[in-house]
Scaffold this active site. Sequence first.
Site, PDB file in Angstrom:
ATOM      1  N   HIS A  46       0.796  -1.234   0.000  1.00  0.00           N
ATOM      2  CA  HIS A  46       0.000   0.000   0.000  1.00  0.00           C
ATOM      3  C   HIS A  46       0.827   1.282   0.000  1.00  0.00           C
ATOM      4  O   HIS A  46       0.258   2.367   0.108  1.00  0.00           O
ATOM      5  CB  HIS A  46      -0.935   0.006   1.209  1.00  0.00           C
ATOM      6  CG  HIS A  46      -2.017  -1.022   1.135  1.00  0.00           C
ATOM      7  ND1 HIS A  46      -2.985  -1.028   0.151  1.00  0.00           N
ATOM      8  CD2 HIS A  46      -2.276  -2.109   1.917  1.00  0.00           C
ATOM      9  CE1 HIS A  46      -3.794  -2.060   0.330  1.00  0.00           C
ATOM     10  NE2 HIS A  46      -3.386  -2.724   1.391  1.00  0.00           N
ATOM     11  N   GLU A 151      -8.998 -12.012   2.522  1.00  0.00           N
ATOM     12  CA  GLU A 151      -9.474 -10.625   2.548  1.00  0.00           C
ATOM     13  C   GLU A 151     -10.739 -10.416   1.717  1.00  0.00           C
ATOM     14  O   GLU A 151     -11.092  -9.276   1.411  1.00  0.00           O
ATOM     15  CB  GLU A 151      -8.371  -9.697   2.028  1.00  0.00           C
ATOM     16  CG  GLU A 151      -7.035  -9.854   2.753  1.00  0.00           C
ATOM     17  CD  GLU A 151      -5.959  -8.959   2.191  1.00  0.00           C
ATOM     18  OE1 GLU A 151      -5.901  -7.793   2.611  1.00  0.00           O
ATOM     19  OE2 GLU A 151      -5.182  -9.420   1.322  1.00  0.00           O
TER      20      GLU A 151
END
Length: 259
Positions: A46, A151
């Site tokens: 990220h 996820e």
Amino acid sequence: MTGDNLKEKLIRGDVLIGGWIQTSSPELVEAMGYADFDFAILDTEHTAHSYEAVIHQLRAAEVVGLNPIVRPPSQDSSLISRAFDMGAECVFVPVVETAEQARAAVLAGKYHPEGTRGICVAVKPGQYGAAFSPSYFGDQNKKTSISIMIESVKGVENLDDIITVKGVDSIFVGPTDLSQSLGIPGQIDHPRVESAIEMIAKTARALKMPLGIHVYSTENRKEIEKRIDQGFQLLTVMLDTALFYKACRQISDIVKKES
């Protein structure tokens, strides 16, 4: 690295505390070790965090006795094998939804006969060639571990098949992305998110698979105790950038209140 590796600690049943490092600072990794954390996850998914920075952070982790984990930005096989070549003990493979994806991650991270990881012993784990011996490849397979990140709803639905893939060593739940997959992005406390987490925990416990999850509140021990009771062993309790922001905000509020 002295002491047991991450895989050995999880098999033993230890509960381990760690955090996410999103910056390129080796000093912050060292600070975590001095604060008696157990592991650090070097997150390249990220942020602008690069593998060029990760190699120095892996050395910092070794100095302070942290078990080092790398999360690559994708499931690309070369990124998984490179993380291990740099000295990671474990790789967190993001957004795994099928047994085929889990199997590909294992193949990328393990040497023959467990996988097809490319061979180069002139790297940090091989002490740049000095540690090479006939047992080197088997020893590396024993030391390194693959953690599959669940996820999404699809990942939850296929969890039984994913867990039974040989070479998968642990499962890590990403509640925030899971909430988005459920159509309620960011609502990590929503009953549907919690129901999915409990389902994951129940399945993993039944199949004796070590579990990890991010803990969002450490101001009281309720969430930590809940996760431990559910069987979670790998608990991440902070992000370096968020922790720095929180400290700055608190200081700013205090000073501005007095001015």
